[in-house]
Write a protein that holds these residues in place. Structure first.
Motif, PDB file in Angstrom:
ATOM      1  N   VAL A 121       0.829  -1.211   0.000  1.00  0.00           N
ATOM      2  CA  VAL A 121       0.000   0.000   0.000  1.00  0.00           C
ATOM      3  C   VAL A 121       0.865   1.265   0.000  1.00  0.00           C
ATOM      4  N   GLY A 122       1.892   1.260   0.867  1.00  0.00           N
ATOM      5  CA  GLY A 122       2.727   2.453   0.994  1.00  0.00           C
ATOM      6  C   GLY A 122       3.825   2.563  -0.046  1.00  0.00           C
ATOM      7  N   LYS A 123       4.045   1.489  -0.807  1.00  0.00           N
ATOM      8  CA  LYS A 123       5.110   1.473  -1.821  1.00  0.00           C
ATOM      9  C   LYS A 123       6.471   1.786  -1.198  1.00  0.00           C
ATOM     10  N   VAL A 124       6.674   1.305   0.020  1.00  0.00           N
ATOM     11  CA  VAL A 124       7.933   1.537   0.721  1.00  0.00           C
ATOM     12  C   VAL A 124       8.841   0.327   0.534  1.00  0.00           C
ATOM     13  N   SER A 125      10.021   0.548  -0.013  1.00  0.00           N
ATOM     14  CA  SER A 125      10.966  -0.546  -0.204  1.00  0.00           C
ATOM     15  C   SER A 125      12.377   0.011  -0.285  1.00  0.00           C
ATOM     16  N   LEU A 126      13.331  -0.849  -0.044  1.00  0.00           N
ATOM     17  CA  LEU A 126      14.736  -0.460  -0.111  1.00  0.00           C
ATOM     18  C   LEU A 126      15.281  -0.936  -1.455  1.00  0.00           C
ATOM     19  N   ASP A 127      15.233  -0.076  -2.453  1.00  0.00           N
ATOM     20  CA  ASP A 127      15.602  -0.450  -3.819  1.00  0.00           C
ATOM     21  C   ASP A 127      17.092  -0.312  -4.096  1.00  0.00           C
ATOM     22  N   VAL A 128      17.687   0.714  -3.495  1.00  0.00           N
ATOM     23  CA  VAL A 128      19.103   0.995  -3.746  1.00  0.00           C
ATOM     24  C   VAL A 128      19.814   1.232  -2.426  1.00  0.00           C
TER      25      VAL A 128
ATOM     26  N   MET B 141      19.225  -3.280  -5.523  1.00  0.00           N
ATOM     27  CA  MET B 141      18.768  -4.485  -4.846  1.00  0.00           C
ATOM     28  C   MET B 141      17.954  -5.396  -5.753  1.00  0.00           C
ATOM     29  N   GLY B 142      17.327  -4.813  -6.787  1.00  0.00           N
ATOM     30  CA  GLY B 142      16.562  -5.622  -7.733  1.00  0.00           C
ATOM     31  C   GLY B 142      15.459  -6.430  -7.065  1.00  0.00           C
ATOM     32  N   LEU B 143      15.413  -7.723  -7.394  1.00  0.00           N
ATOM     33  CA  LEU B 143      14.343  -8.581  -6.894  1.00  0.00           C
ATOM     34  C   LEU B 143      14.424  -8.832  -5.393  1.00  0.00           C
ATOM     35  N   ILE B 144      15.629  -8.743  -4.838  1.00  0.00           N
ATOM     36  CA  ILE B 144      15.751  -9.044  -3.406  1.00  0.00           C
ATOM     37  C   ILE B 144      15.402  -7.836  -2.523  1.00  0.00           C
ATOM     38  N   SER B 145      15.014  -6.719  -3.147  1.00  0.00           N
ATOM     39  CA  SER B 145      14.659  -5.539  -2.361  1.00  0.00           C
ATOM     40  C   SER B 145      13.496  -5.833  -1.412  1.00  0.00           C
TER      41      SER B 145
ATOM     42  N   ALA C  97       9.726   2.011   9.542  1.00  0.00           N
ATOM     43  CA  ALA C  97       9.144   2.613   8.346  1.00  0.00           C
ATOM     44  C   ALA C  97       9.681   4.027   8.126  1.00  0.00           C
ATOM     45  N   ILE C  98       9.728   4.825   9.192  1.00  0.00           N
ATOM     46  CA  ILE C  98      10.221   6.197   9.088  1.00  0.00           C
ATOM     47  C   ILE C  98      11.687   6.213   8.669  1.00  0.00           C
ATOM     48  N   SER C  99      12.469   5.284   9.197  1.00  0.00           N
ATOM     49  CA  SER C  99      13.888   5.254   8.852  1.00  0.00           C
ATOM     50  C   SER C  99      14.096   4.955   7.371  1.00  0.00           C
ATOM     51  N   LEU C 100      13.233   4.117   6.797  1.00  0.00           N
ATOM     52  CA  LEU C 100      13.333   3.828   5.366  1.00  0.00           C
ATOM     53  C   LEU C 100      12.959   5.041   4.527  1.00  0.00           C
ATOM     54  N   LEU C 101      11.972   5.781   4.983  1.00  0.00           N
ATOM     55  CA  LEU C 101      11.527   6.965   4.240  1.00  0.00           C
ATOM     56  C   LEU C 101      12.512   8.119   4.360  1.00  0.00           C
ATOM     57  N   GLY C 102      13.092   8.275   5.544  1.00  0.00           N
ATOM     58  CA  GLY C 102      13.843   9.481   5.840  1.00  0.00           C
ATOM     59  C   GLY C 102      15.275   9.499   5.378  1.00  0.00           C
ATOM     60  N   PHE C 103      15.830   8.350   4.962  1.00  0.00           N
ATOM     61  CA  PHE C 103      17.252   8.337   4.626  1.00  0.00           C
ATOM     62  C   PHE C 103      17.511   7.731   3.253  1.00  0.00           C
ATOM     63  N   LYS C 104      16.730   8.156   2.256  1.00  0.00           N
ATOM     64  CA  LYS C 104      16.921   7.672   0.894  1.00  0.00           C
ATOM     65  C   LYS C 104      17.675   8.674   0.027  1.00  0.00           C
ATOM     66  N   SER C 105      18.039   9.804   0.598  1.00  0.00           N
ATOM     67  CA  SER C 105      18.721  10.842  -0.165  1.00  0.00           C
ATOM     68  C   SER C 105      20.099  10.363  -0.607  1.00  0.00           C
TER      69      SER C 105
ATOM     70  N   THR D 172      22.599  12.103  -0.649  1.00  0.00           N
ATOM     71  CA  THR D 172      23.625  12.847   0.080  1.00  0.00           C
ATOM     72  C   THR D 172      24.147  12.079   1.286  1.00  0.00           C
ATOM     73  N   ILE D 173      23.447  11.039   1.704  1.00  0.00           N
ATOM     74  CA  ILE D 173      23.893  10.248   2.847  1.00  0.00           C
ATOM     75  C   ILE D 173      23.746   8.770   2.530  1.00  0.00           C
ATOM     76  N   MET D 174      24.526   7.939   3.198  1.00  0.00           N
ATOM     77  CA  MET D 174      24.508   6.510   2.916  1.00  0.00           C
ATOM     78  C   MET D 174      23.199   5.876   3.354  1.00  0.00           C
ATOM     79  N   THR D 175      22.600   5.107   2.468  1.00  0.00           N
ATOM     80  CA  THR D 175      21.373   4.403   2.797  1.00  0.00           C
ATOM     81  C   THR D 175      21.625   3.418   3.934  1.00  0.00           C
ATOM     82  N   LEU D 176      20.773   3.453   4.939  1.00  0.00           N
ATOM     83  CA  LEU D 176      20.790   2.576   6.115  1.00  0.00           C
ATOM     84  C   LEU D 176      21.947   2.840   7.070  1.00  0.00           C
ATOM     85  N   ALA D 177      22.995   3.543   6.643  1.00  0.00           N
ATOM     86  CA  ALA D 177      24.119   3.778   7.557  1.00  0.00           C
ATOM     87  C   ALA D 177      23.677   4.607   8.747  1.00  0.00           C
TER      88      ALA D 177
END
Length: 365
Positions: free
Chosen positions: A111-118, A129-133, A221-229, A231-236
């Protein structure tokens, strides 16, 4: 001054609802069960998370404009809350609780279309990440959700650490102009603070799984949304901010794996249990608050100056590693750094002894 309104209104709502929940829990006999793992005494209500959830939902409806992402978060959060509430009332089996977590995560992703793609790494490296995202996103959501639940072992611990994490996320989201994340994080922080008034040691009510799992899910959920820029490392930064619950969870997994126990089998070797043996309950909670805040400060320093951020992180990580090894948190045999240090001391001693023997021999001659 809107940020104060986002914080104070849910705080007041939660503070007003929590005493009502104590009465409801008493009449329905929904108490925290005493066993060899618990540190509380007496019958204490354990559905305080209802106040956090209701306050959050009401304020989200008032202050936030809904879209598919927000809907996904709220629907997934509601599934997670209901699963936790049922567990608080009838004690679900770990497998059934996991089904609720998976359902909530799928709702967020579909529903939210939230995923870790890159995943973005230093030096401009990007991993698609492709299919394993889907799998990676699922593991992240379930992992963080359970991490917050696992640290809910002392009065005010999970709620306080979650509040600090949310305020840090709210501050960092300003850097990327993510005012939606800013507002959502402050609302949930306020709702949690209102509950903490009654949960501080000695607690008169616990948040229960309905609160801990809900907090963990929303934070993930918020952490996935808030750090996709870019300019900063994803998930770091999310990993850094969530370091305390993540370290505790990984320690529990390794500890139980090495000892041949199931992950669902609880014990009293969590970081808060080990600290409590030395510092007492209230001081332990304050120490972990400070550690969480320091990791959050490191995240901010990293954004401002990457080199300084890495140096501070290395120092904190070194101290944490020494604590893990000296406390036996994972295993009494797990002490790589201490082994290296002891080996170095042994070598230095041997060199000194040889030098001394050589000097004595030359003196005799």
């Amino acid at each position: 001054m809107n940020y104060l309104m986002y914080l104070l209104i849910p705080l007041v709502l939660s503070a007003l609802l929590t005493p009502i929940l104590k009465v409801v829990a008493t009449r329905l006999e929904i108490y925290a069960v005493e066993n060899e793992r618990t540190v509380h005494c007496g019958k204490i209500a354990r559905i305080g998370g209802v106040a956090i959830y209701v306050s959050f939902i009401i304020c989200m409806a008032v202050f936030m404009k809904t879209d598919m992402t927000i809907n996904g978060i709220l629907l997934g959060g509601t599934i997670m809350f209901l699963g936790g509430l049922i567990d608080d009332m009838v004690d679900l089996k770990p497998r059934n609780k996991l089904l609720f977590e998976i359902a909530a995560a799928i709702m967020l992703m579909v529903v939210g279309k939230v995923s870790l793609d890159v995943i973005r790494l230093p030096f401009g490296i990007q991993i698609d990440m492709g299919l394993i995202s889907v799998l990676v996103t699922l593991i992240w959501i379930i992992g963080i959700t359970n991490a917050v639940n696992l640290i809910d072992g002392l009065d005010g611990l999970a709620g306080g650490i979650s509040t600090i994490i949310l305020i840090i996320i709210a501050c960092l989201s300003v850097v990327d102009n993510r005012w939606d994340i800013h507002t959502m994080a402050l609302i949930l922080a306020g709702a949690t603070l209102g509950f903490l008034i009654y949960n501080w040691h000695p607690a008169s009510i616990f948040m229960g799984d309905c609160g801990a799992l809900f907090l963990g899910f929303i934070i993930s959920a918020i952490s996935l949304l808030g750090f996709k820029s870019s300019t900063i490392m994803t998930l770091a930064l999310p990993i850094l901010i969530l370091a305390v619950p993540i370290i505790d969870t990984l320690g529990a997994i390794l500890r139980r794996k090495l000892s041949g126990h199931k992950f669902s089998e609880a014990d009293k070797k969590h970081v808060h249990h080990l600290l409590m043996q030395r510092f007492g309950q209230r001081n332990t909670v304050i120490i972990l608050y400070i550690v969480t805040a320091l990791f959050g400060l490191t995240a901010y320093i990293y954004i401002v100056n990457k080199t300084a951020g890495f140096i501070v992180l290395f120092i904190i990580a070194f101290i944490v590693e020494v604590f893990i090894e000296t406390s036996g948190m994972i295993s009494k045999k797990f002490h790589p750094l201490i082994s290296i240090w002891n080996l170095c001391k042994k070598k230095i001693t041997q060199v000194k002894q040889k030098k001394c023997q050589k000097e004595k021999k030359e003196g005799i001659e």
